[in-house]
Design a protein around this motif. Structure first.
Motif, short mmCIF file in Angstrom:
data_model
loop_
_atom_site.label_atom_id
_atom_site.label_comp_id
_atom_site.label_asym_id
_atom_site.label_seq_id
_atom_site.Cartn_x
_atom_site.Cartn_y
_atom_site.Cartn_z
N GLY A 1 16.55 -35.32 20.07
CA GLY A 1 16.31 -36.28 19.01
C GLY A 1 17.51 -37.14 18.66
N GLU B 1 15.86 -42.37 20.94
CA GLU B 1 14.50 -42.47 21.47
C GLU B 1 14.52 -42.73 22.96
OE1 GLU B 1 11.40 -44.85 19.74
OE2 GLU B 1 12.32 -44.64 17.76
N ASP C 1 10.14 -35.94 25.14
CA ASP C 1 10.99 -35.63 24.00
C ASP C 1 10.89 -34.18 23.54
OD1 ASP C 1 8.43 -35.78 22.99
OD2 ASP C 1 8.93 -37.10 21.32
#
Length: 160
Positions: free
Chosen positions: A92, A95, A122
């Motif tokens: 995190g 992006e 992610d």
């Protein structure tokens, strides 16, 4: 054993072989399907394997062997850099720049599309000590590239 002048190309071959092999084992042996950025990390390893093989095939031409070994080290480092980026997305820190998807193998049918796993870039599928596979690729690739470059430099400085 092999001559010390072959140490750099041998490491440049073995490191991506082991890292790429580990990725394939995690995928096919343990069901950890790769996301798009995982595939991005594999491509430079594939290139490094070919470049290191060329270096070893051209070992009689010292200059060509060193050039192809250097290019293999650069490819390994690129995989590591992509691993850093991917790990940052997983943790995190930033992006990603892609939609998350997984590649389908073989003939594509509606059933294969509907049953294909959606793998998010992610989210780490597996970690050890808080380090994801992308993180481990970054660490090991950077270390391997540095080792290959050190071995190449050692050959240069010892010859001087």
């Amino acid at each position: 054993m092999f001559p010390s002048r072959l140490a750099a190309p041998v490491v440049a071959l073995l490191a991506p072989l082991l890292l790429y092999g580990g990725a394939l084992v995690s995928q096919y042996g343990f069901g950890l399907h790769p996301c798009e950025m995982c595939y991005w990390q594999r491509w430079p390893h594939q290139a490094a394997i070919l470049l290191a093989l060329l270096a070893l095939l051209l070992r009689r031409n010292d200059r060509a062997m060193r050039i192809f070994t250097l290019l293999a080290a650069v490819a390994i480092a690129i995989s590591g850099a992509i691993g850093v980026f991917h790990a940052g997305v997983e943790y995190g820190f930033w992006e990603g720049i892609t939609t998350c998807a997984t590649g389908a193998g073989g003939p594509v049918t509606l059933d294969s599309i509907m049953n294909a796993p959606l793998i998010r870039c992610d989210t780490a599928q597996w970690t050890l000590f808080g380090i994801s596979l992308a993180g481990f690729n970054a660490i090991f690739s950077a270390g391997a590239a540095a080792l290959v470059l050190t071995l190449l430099r050692r050959k240069t400085t010892s010859a001087a």
